[in-house]
Structures are given as C-alpha cells and as structure tokens.
Motif scaffolding. Structure first.
Motif, PDB file in Angstrom:
ATOM      1  N   GLN A 161       0.834  -1.200   0.000  1.00 24.09           N
ATOM      2  CA  GLN A 161       0.000   0.000   0.000  1.00 24.09           C
ATOM      3  C   GLN A 161       0.866   1.247   0.000  1.00 24.09           C
ATOM      4  O   GLN A 161       1.939   1.285   0.600  1.00 24.09           O
ATOM      5  N   ALA A 162       0.365   2.273  -0.640  1.00 20.64           N
ATOM      6  CA  ALA A 162       1.028   3.568  -0.618  1.00 20.64           C
ATOM      7  C   ALA A 162       0.855   4.187   0.769  1.00 20.64           C
ATOM      8  O   ALA A 162      -0.082   3.856   1.498  1.00 20.64           O
ATOM      9  N   ALA A 163       1.764   5.089   1.113  1.00 17.37           N
ATOM     10  CA  ALA A 163       1.673   5.766   2.411  1.00 17.37           C
ATOM     11  C   ALA A 163       0.436   6.656   2.430  1.00 17.37           C
ATOM     12  O   ALA A 163       0.092   7.289   1.434  1.00 17.37           O
ATOM     13  N   ASP A 164      -0.241   6.683   3.584  1.00 18.11           N
ATOM     14  CA  ASP A 164      -1.374   7.580   3.741  1.00 18.11           C
ATOM     15  C   ASP A 164      -1.012   8.656   4.767  1.00 18.11           C
ATOM     16  O   ASP A 164       0.122   8.706   5.259  1.00 18.11           O
ATOM     17  N   LYS A 165      -1.957   9.514   5.090  1.00 19.31           N
ATOM     18  CA  LYS A 165      -1.695  10.623   6.008  1.00 19.31           C
ATOM     19  C   LYS A 165      -1.227  10.150   7.375  1.00 19.31           C
ATOM     20  O   LYS A 165      -0.344  10.747   7.983  1.00 19.31           O
ATOM     21  N   SER A 166      -1.805   9.062   7.873  1.00 21.07           N
ATOM     22  CA  SER A 166      -1.393   8.575   9.192  1.00 21.07           C
ATOM     23  C   SER A 166       0.038   8.045   9.156  1.00 21.07           C
ATOM     24  O   SER A 166       0.789   8.219  10.117  1.00 21.07           O
ATOM     25  N   ASP A 167       0.443   7.425   8.049  1.00 19.06           N
ATOM     26  CA  ASP A 167       1.825   6.954   7.916  1.00 19.06           C
ATOM     27  C   ASP A 167       2.799   8.140   7.912  1.00 19.06           C
ATOM     28  O   ASP A 167       3.841   8.103   8.569  1.00 19.06           O
ATOM     29  N   ILE A 168       2.439   9.168   7.185  1.00 21.58           N
ATOM     30  CA  ILE A 168       3.292  10.362   7.110  1.00 21.58           C
ATOM     31  C   ILE A 168       3.369  11.040   8.470  1.00 21.58           C
ATOM     32  O   ILE A 168       4.450  11.456   8.913  1.00 21.58           O
ATOM     33  N   ALA A 170       3.052   9.617  11.387  1.00 28.13           N
ATOM     34  CA  ALA A 170       3.887   8.774  12.252  1.00 28.13           C
ATOM     35  C   ALA A 170       5.368   8.990  11.950  1.00 28.13           C
ATOM     36  O   ALA A 170       6.198   9.062  12.874  1.00 28.13           O
ATOM     37  N   LEU A 171       5.718   9.117  10.678  1.00 34.48           N
ATOM     38  CA  LEU A 171       7.108   9.383  10.300  1.00 34.48           C
ATOM     39  C   LEU A 171       7.563  10.749  10.814  1.00 34.48           C
ATOM     40  O   LEU A 171       8.686  10.891  11.309  1.00 34.48           O
ATOM     41  N   GLN A 172       6.710  11.754  10.692  1.00 35.13           N
ATOM     42  CA  GLN A 172       7.047  13.088  11.182  1.00 35.13           C
ATOM     43  C   GLN A 172       7.279  13.069  12.694  1.00 35.13           C
ATOM     44  O   GLN A 172       8.209  13.705  13.197  1.00 35.13           O
ATOM     45  N   GLU A 173       6.440  12.328  13.394  1.00 32.03           N
ATOM     46  CA  GLU A 173       6.609  12.204  14.845  1.00 32.03           C
ATOM     47  C   GLU A 173       7.923  11.501  15.182  1.00 32.03           C
ATOM     48  O   GLU A 173       8.641  11.907  16.111  1.00 32.03           O
ATOM     49  N   ALA A 174       8.265  10.455  14.441  1.00 32.65           N
ATOM     50  CA  ALA A 174       9.512   9.723  14.685  1.00 32.65           C
ATOM     51  C   ALA A 174      10.722  10.615  14.409  1.00 32.65           C
ATOM     52  O   ALA A 174      11.706  10.593  15.168  1.00 32.65           O
ATOM     53  N   ILE A 175      10.662  11.398  13.352  1.00 30.01           N
ATOM     54  CA  ILE A 175      11.764  12.316  13.030  1.00 30.01           C
ATOM     55  C   ILE A 175      11.901  13.371  14.122  1.00 30.01           C
ATOM     56  O   ILE A 175      13.014  13.691  14.556  1.00 30.01           O
ATOM     57  N   ALA A 176      10.787  13.907  14.589  1.00 33.52           N
ATOM     58  CA  ALA A 176      10.825  14.903  15.666  1.00 33.52           C
ATOM     59  C   ALA A 176      11.438  14.302  16.926  1.00 33.52           C
ATOM     60  O   ALA A 176      12.243  14.959  17.611  1.00 33.52           O
ATOM     61  N   GLU A 177      11.097  13.063  17.224  1.00 31.84           N
ATOM     62  CA  GLU A 177      11.653  12.381  18.406  1.00 31.84           C
ATOM     63  C   GLU A 177      13.154  12.179  18.246  1.00 31.84           C
ATOM     64  O   GLU A 177      13.919  12.382  19.201  1.00 31.84           O
ATOM     65  N   LEU A 178      13.593  11.799  17.054  1.00 25.26           N
ATOM     66  CA  LEU A 178      15.029  11.645  16.799  1.00 25.26           C
ATOM     67  C   LEU A 178      15.760  12.970  16.952  1.00 25.26           C
ATOM     68  O   LEU A 178      16.863  13.025  17.511  1.00 25.26           O
ATOM     69  N   ARG A 179      15.159  14.041  16.456  1.00 18.19           N
ATOM     70  CA  ARG A 179      15.774  15.371  16.588  1.00 18.19           C
ATOM     71  C   ARG A 179      15.912  15.763  18.052  1.00 18.19           C
ATOM     72  O   ARG A 179      16.935  16.322  18.465  1.00 18.19           O
ATOM     73  N   ARG A 180      14.876  15.488  18.841  1.00 18.85           N
ATOM     74  CA  ARG A 180      14.941  15.790  20.267  1.00 18.85           C
ATOM     75  C   ARG A 180      16.053  14.978  20.934  1.00 18.85           C
ATOM     76  O   ARG A 180      16.809  15.479  21.761  1.00 18.85           O
ATOM     77  N   ALA A 181      16.143  13.711  20.569  1.00 15.76           N
ATOM     78  CA  ALA A 181      17.185  12.852  21.150  1.00 15.76           C
ATOM     79  C   ALA A 181      18.569  13.330  20.752  1.00 15.76           C
ATOM     80  O   ALA A 181      19.504  13.333  21.586  1.00 15.76           O
ATOM     81  N   LEU A 182      18.728  13.739  19.492  1.00 18.61           N
ATOM     82  CA  LEU A 182      20.019  14.265  19.045  1.00 18.61           C
ATOM     83  C   LEU A 182      20.377  15.568  19.767  1.00 18.61           C
ATOM     84  O   LEU A 182      21.527  15.803  20.109  1.00 18.61           O
ATOM     85  N   ALA A 183      19.365  16.406  19.930  1.00 23.95           N
ATOM     86  CA  ALA A 183      19.601  17.683  20.619  1.00 23.95           C
ATOM     87  C   ALA A 183      20.049  17.440  22.056  1.00 23.95           C
ATOM     88  O   ALA A 183      20.956  18.119  22.565  1.00 23.95           O
ATOM     89  N   VAL A 184      19.459  16.486  22.738  1.00 26.57           N
ATOM     90  CA  VAL A 184      19.825  16.155  24.114  1.00 26.57           C
ATOM     91  C   VAL A 184      21.255  15.595  24.155  1.00 26.57           C
ATOM     92  O   VAL A 184      22.059  15.949  25.020  1.00 26.57           O
ATOM     93  N   SER A 185      21.607  14.734  23.195  1.00 26.69           N
ATOM     94  CA  SER A 185      22.944  14.139  23.194  1.00 26.69           C
ATOM     95  C   SER A 185      24.012  15.170  22.823  1.00 26.69           C
ATOM     96  O   SER A 185      25.150  15.066  23.280  1.00 26.69           O
ATOM     97  N   ASP A 186      23.680  16.166  22.015  1.00 26.10           N
ATOM     98  CA  ASP A 186      24.620  17.232  21.667  1.00 26.10           C
ATOM     99  C   ASP A 186      24.912  18.116  22.870  1.00 26.10           C
ATOM    100  O   ASP A 186      26.004  18.666  23.010  1.00 26.10           O
TER     101      ASP A 186
END
Length: 188
Positions: A161-168, A170-186
């Motif tokens: 299946q192609a990505a839908d709005k909920s998939d996108i 979820a990806l945006q949330e995961a990227i935001a979480e990674l950015r927060r984790a990177l910011a904390v580790s920096d």
C-alpha cells in the motif's frame, strides 16, 4: 398541430403504468446481466445500452408523441427511480434483491476464476484496475471485489500500500523524536 403538442395520445394512468413496468423490466434485465455491465463498459456493452433505451421507448410512450405526455412520462420515471433509490438505501433486503452483493474476484493475491468467468471480467481489465489503485498486479492484493454498483475495489497487501496521512504523520513524529534525542545528546 398545436393540440398534438399538449394533448396526450393515451390516458395518463396508462402512461404511468407503462413507465413503471418498463422501468422494472430494465432494472431486472440489468440485474440479470450482472455487475460487469456497470463496471467496465466495453464497446459491445455501450451499443447494447444505447439500443436498449431505443427498444423500450415505444413501450413507454405508446402512440403518444405529445410534449405533455413526454413530460409526464419523464416525471413518473424520475419519481419511481427516486422511490426505488430511497427504498434500497433504507432497507437492506430490498438493496440486496435489486442490487445484489459484492463479489470477491481475487483473494490473497490469486484470482478466483469461477467468479471472474461468471461476471465476464477480462483479466487485463482487472489488472488495469489494480494498477490504477497503486498495485503492480494481483499478487499485490489482499482482496479484489466487484461491488453491486459495478465498482472494482482493490485492497492491497499492507506492504504494497502507498503511504497515507497517518503513515506520514507517524514518520514526522519519529523524526521529531530523533531530533529531540540528538539535541539532548549534543548538549551532553
């Protein structure tokens, strides 16, 4: 001459009865002909549909060629159709009787030959429907159905299946979480 435009050649009660009977006859014929007639109009189906209206015309109008008779017949036809549509929307039994139910044409990536043969669906047309809905072929499908109104509905396997709005989202949330984790580790 002007009188012929507005004076019905047959009684209005007869015209109403003729219109209702022909409506029901055509409804039954299309129901018996199957959902494919509605789903994939090919050249042959289009010719039949065009000629069907011409064939039943005289049964509706009889010897009446007046404008008022035509207007009355059209009003009866539209009215009967409105009633039938509302009845099928309200009562499931009437809907199933007049429209039928969905037919499974493919399941788990495999065509069901008996269903496809019965409805006269060509594999090439079905493959086109799958490609239109994002798949590459029947192997990508979980389920393919022919709905009562003639619509082909393709449900792709989850991985295809192609990505839908909920998939996108979820990806945006995961990227935001990674950015927060990177910011904390920096910071440390």
């Amino acid at each position: 001459m002007v009188q012929d435009l507005f004076v019905s050649g047959i009684p209005y009660a007869e015209k109403a009865l003729r219109t209702i009977l022909v409506y029901m006859l055509v409804l039954v014929l299309l129901r018996v002909a199957g959902k494919r007639e509605l789903a994939q109009l090919n050249t042959f189906d289009l010719v039949v549909t065009l000629l069907l209206s011409n064939v039943v015309q005289n049964a509706i109008i009889g010897s009446d060629v007046s404008v008022s008779g035509a207007a009355f017949g059209a009003a009866v036809l539209v009215g009967v159709n409105a009633v039938v549509v509302r009845l099928t929307a309200r009562y499931e039994r009437i809907s199933k009787l007049l429209e039928g139910t969905a037919t499974v044409l493919a399941r788990n990536g495999r065509w069901l030959p008996a269903a496809n043969g019965w409805h006269g669906m060509r594999p090439e047309d079905l493959e086109v429907a799958i490609r239109r809905q994002g798949g590459d072929g029947v192997a990508d499908t979980a389920l393919v159905t022919l709905e009562p109104g003639g619509t082909l509905v393709v449900s792709l396997n989850r991985k295809d299946q192609a990505a839908d709005k909920s998939d996108i989202h979820a990806l945006q949330e995961a990227i935001a979480e990674l950015r927060r984790a990177l910011a904390v580790s920096d910071e440390t």
